[in-house]
Design a protein around this motif. Sequence first.
Motif, PDB file in Angstrom:
ATOM      1  N   ALA A  45      10.479-169.307  62.560  1.00 63.15           N
ATOM      2  CA  ALA A  45      10.498-167.932  63.068  1.00 63.15           C
ATOM      3  C   ALA A  45      10.586-166.928  61.926  1.00 63.15           C
ATOM      4  CB  ALA A  45      11.669-167.752  64.025  1.00 63.15           C
ATOM      5  N   ARG A  49       7.932-164.056  60.815  1.00 66.17           N
ATOM      6  CA  ARG A  49       8.335-162.649  60.720  1.00 66.17           C
ATOM      7  C   ARG A  49       7.983-162.064  59.359  1.00 66.17           C
ATOM      8  NH1 ARG A  49      14.578-161.450  61.487  1.00 66.17           N
ATOM      9  NH2 ARG A  49      14.584-162.243  59.341  1.00 66.17           N
ATOM     10  N   HIS A  87       8.910-166.264  68.420  1.00 67.56           N
ATOM     11  CA  HIS A  87      10.267-166.688  68.739  1.00 67.56           C
ATOM     12  C   HIS A  87      10.350-167.221  70.166  1.00 67.56           C
ATOM     13  CE1 HIS A  87      14.794-165.648  69.202  1.00 67.56           C
ATOM     14  NE2 HIS A  87      14.634-166.875  68.745  1.00 67.56           N
TER      15      HIS A  87
END
Length: 250
Positions: A45, A49, A87
């Motif tokens: 995740a 990001r 996510h």
Amino acid sequence: MATIDFNTVPRVELLNEERAQYLSDRAAETATAFSRKIEKLQATALEARDKYSREADDIIASAASEDRAAARAFAKKAAANKAANIHRNLIASSEADRAAMLKGLQDYAAEAAAIACVYASPATMLGRVALGDPKRTHLMQQLEGAGPVELETAARTAIMTGDLVLGAAIATVIDRRPRDRRPFCVQAFAERLLGEIWKRMTDKLEGVQLAYKSAVAADREFVRGKADGITNLSLALSRQAITEVDDEII
């Protein structure tokens, strides 16, 4: 009289230190595997990001100066949405595996809690020694009418020789007497006889429950995307307490 719901008491294979060690080992293995899984998911995740953040920065940098504010708002929002989608996908794709591992830890923790209830103190642990053993029954019959001096001598003998069966017989005989007729405290006697064993076993059982609680906290942190400071502090204090007990036993 308090009502006890015996339906909540799980069946266990054994009620001894070996079983506590087994639960401790299995819980530690499962908790470690779960922690690694969560770390891998979180790393994925975070990587996504960072990737989307870099892409947003490139979009902002390539925009004309008069359009940069609008480009920033658009690019940052798009990056946040993409990261949130990743996510959510990670949560959904790992849900079955995470649930299975947590269920295993929950079962270990429930059994550990049940055993801990049976061994609530050194005295209760001593009381379970050699239940149904003819030797214990015979010793209890011999000690039934014993006076304070005879019981004290027997207690000293049990401590010096490490005779837990004799100790259990003494503890039962004394416990059945009115408080004002007990020559000494059973709890203090049991503590001296097998207190270290009880502490070691209790430490293992508490460790099993801590492993489950820590895994649950890590799972919630992953799903929410943020940590629970109060829960993490509580777990850290619990770990410290167990470590201190370990140090005292060693």
